[in-house]
Design an enzyme around this catalytic site. Structure first.
Site, PDB file in Angstrom:
ATOM      1  CD  GLU A 108      -3.279   0.269   2.076  1.00 30.31           C
ATOM      2  OE1 GLU A 108      -4.142  -0.579   1.837  1.00 30.31           O
ATOM      3  OE2 GLU A 108      -3.197   0.855   3.163  1.00 30.31           O
ATOM      4  CG  HIS A 127       7.575 -29.542  -0.797  1.00 28.38           C
ATOM      5  ND1 HIS A 127       8.103 -30.770  -1.147  1.00 28.38           N
ATOM      6  CD2 HIS A 127       8.366 -29.075   0.203  1.00 28.38           C
ATOM      7  CE1 HIS A 127       9.144 -31.044  -0.377  1.00 28.38           C
ATOM      8  NE2 HIS A 127       9.322 -30.025   0.456  1.00 28.38           N
ATOM      9  CE  LYS A 160     -12.228   1.825   1.186  1.00 25.44           C
ATOM     10  NZ  LYS A 160     -11.604   2.786   2.068  1.00 25.44           N
TER      11      LYS A 160
HETATM   12  O1  PA5 Z   1      -3.174   1.829   5.809  1.00 27.32           O
HETATM   13  C1  PA5 Z   1      -4.321   2.238   5.705  1.00 27.32           C
HETATM   14  O2  PA5 Z   1      -4.593   3.415   5.905  1.00 27.32           O
HETATM   15  C2  PA5 Z   1      -5.496   1.319   5.397  1.00 27.32           C
HETATM   16  O3  PA5 Z   1      -5.110   0.041   5.097  1.00 27.32           O
HETATM   17  C3  PA5 Z   1      -6.441   1.265   6.564  1.00 27.32           C
HETATM   18  O4  PA5 Z   1      -5.766   0.778   7.665  1.00 27.32           O
HETATM   19  C4  PA5 Z   1      -7.661   0.384   6.292  1.00 27.32           C
HETATM   20  O5  PA5 Z   1      -8.251   0.749   5.092  1.00 27.32           O
HETATM   21  C5  PA5 Z   1      -8.669   0.527   7.422  1.00 27.32           C
HETATM   22  O6  PA5 Z   1      -9.056   1.855   7.557  1.00 27.32           O
HETATM   23  P1  PA5 Z   1      -9.782   2.391   8.838  1.00 27.32           P
HETATM   24  O7  PA5 Z   1      -8.911   2.196  10.001  1.00 27.32           O
HETATM   25  O8  PA5 Z   1     -10.029   3.846   8.538  1.00 27.32           O
HETATM   26  O9  PA5 Z   1     -11.084   1.626   8.968  1.00 27.32           O
END
Ligand code: PA5
Length: 426
Positions: A278, A299, A414
């Site tokens: 990410e 494996h 989303k």
């Molecule tokens: O790193 C990030 O910001 C995302 O992966 C969030 O952790 C994830 O989308 C969850 O978001 P939130 O804590 O706002 O529910």
């Protein structure tokens, strides 16, 4: 922690490993002085050493209260659950449940999972920790609504207030509003700490403390890592790791496989995949973070790694002391299985030799390797690793010239999902 790099030469990047280390050092300077992109999300850098003692006490006390229950459900997704799960899975004996039992929810939209969970919880003494920085993420929001509804059908408002904790933003989001309205105790995720860098806030610390593990030792390990990984030196392991990754990337090694030889680390690699995936996968760039557990996956994936496309490099995490390995291989009088040559050794000895043999084979097959050794699988070492990887990720992202602290691409699914679900924007 010890880190070694294998097959540095022979990769045709844009310079030598030492050139990349110099560049990584420049990027560390930019990161640590807050001059780079995404600099409003750097609160995690000083967390281990600036942690508020009162908050630690509050976390430990709250965890103590929750530990009186039989089950705690942690509701969250992405950075709001992976760190906690990674640490708990790494510390917990694999065939034992923690006490209280820890269950994760709201990290998927699988109806089966959640209806089976509700069945499992029925009649039991459980509590909830709901974690969402934005307070608006669909997966945990639905799971929380479902589970709170179940609770309201079975317990008084006063009882529910003792059993539900929310971890969210200080002011914004539906979860904050709801928690305030219902009178739930809340912990705050600092504004300047993004989800995937939040493991050393209450997001990771409260669940880990509820599971019965030592969060002070975890923070101590991170704090030692903070000293080492912020040092302006080309010997800094985070600088070297970020440099090696970028040398690999520029040499056509576009996939990094994080490998463990200990199944307890399987979720640690999931946390790592989110952190790097990410953070770096942007602007059509970035190393693809993948994972494997050896020897299991030798494996299945082993053939590809040895002889498939030459686009992979590996980072292997190896735990040196496996004190609870009591698997001494017995002598067998007739030696039908031809294993007497191993008699008297334990299984971990064989695992170590498998790792050494695999390293040689993969290097011969053109797969550069990084080997990270930690002495023990404990809170201290995990705390160190978490911080080491976070800093490395920040440096490495800046070496790629992207902002490692946003995630604009996550919104795309989303948008479509909400359109299909006919969500109204209010
Ligand atoms: O790193 C990030 O910001 C995302 O992966 C969030 O952790 C994830 O989308 C969850 O978001 P939130 O804590 O706002 O529910």
């Amino acid at each position: 922690m010890k880190i070694d790099f294998f097959q540095i030469t022979g990769n045709s990047g844009k310079g030598t490993f030492s050139d990349y280390c110099e560049k990584a050092l420049e990027r560390l300077e930019i990161l640590n002085s807050g001059k780079g992109s995404g600099n409003d999300f750097l609160g995690w850098i000083n967390l281990p050493q600036s942690y508020d003692d009162d908050e630690i006490k509050d976390i430990i006390e709250t965890a103590g209260n929750l530990r009186e229950l039989d089950i705690i459900v942690i509701i969250g997704i992405g950075g709001s659950y992976l760190g906690a799960k990674a640490i708990i899975e790494a510390l917990k004996p694999q065939f034992e449940k923690t006490s209280p039992e820890i269950i994760f929810a709201g990290h998927n939209l699988c109806g089966n999972y959640h209806s089976e969970l509700i069945d499992y919880l029925t009649g039991k003494k459980y509590g909830l920790i709901v974690i969402s920085k934005s307070g608006t993420t669909t997966e945990p929001a639905i799971a929380f609504r479902l589970l709170l509804h179940e609770m309201k059908n079975n317990f008084s408002a006063e009882e529910i207030r003792k059993r539900v904790i929310a971890i969210t933003d200080a002011e914004k989001g539906a979860l904050k509003e709801l928690a305030d309205k219902e009178g739930f105790k809340t912990f705050i995720i600092p504004d300047n700490v993004g989800g995937r860098y939040s493991v050393l806030t209450p997001v990771g610390l409260l669940p880990v403390a509820v599971a019965g593990f030592d969060i002070e030792s975890l923070l101590h390990g991170s704090s030692i890592a903070q000293n080492i990984c912020l040092e302006y030196s080309t010997e800094n392991p985070a600088v070297k790791y970020a440099a090696f990754r970028n040398l690999m990337y520029d040499s056509g090694k576009k996939t990094e496989l994080l490998v463990n030889y200990n199944l307890r680390l399987n979720f640690f690699t999931e946390w790592w995949k989110q952190l790097f995936g990410e953070s770096e996968g942007k602007e059509n760039k970035g190393i693809f973070p993948a994972s494997a557990s050896f020897t299991t996956d030798l494996h299945s994936l082993g053939q590809y790694i040895q002889q498939g496309e030459r686009t992979i490099f590996e980072t292997v995490i190896f735990v040196n002391n496996q004190e609870n390995d009591t698997t001494f291989i017995p002598v067998n009088a007739d030696d039908n299985d031809n294993l007497n040559y191993l008699a008297g050794k334990n299984m971990e000895y064989v695992n170590t030799k498998a790792a050494e043999g695999t390293l040689i084979a993969h290097l011969e097959g053109g797969v550069p390797n990084i080997r990270i050794e930690i002495d023990n699988l404990d809170e201290y070492n995990l705390g160190f690793l978490l911080y080491f990887f976070e800093i490395s990720c920040g440096i490495s992202g800046y070496m790629l010239n992207i902002n490692p602290f946003d995630q604009p691409g996550v919104e795309d699914y989303k948008r479509n999902m909400f359109k299909l679900l006919r969500k109204n924007n209010r």
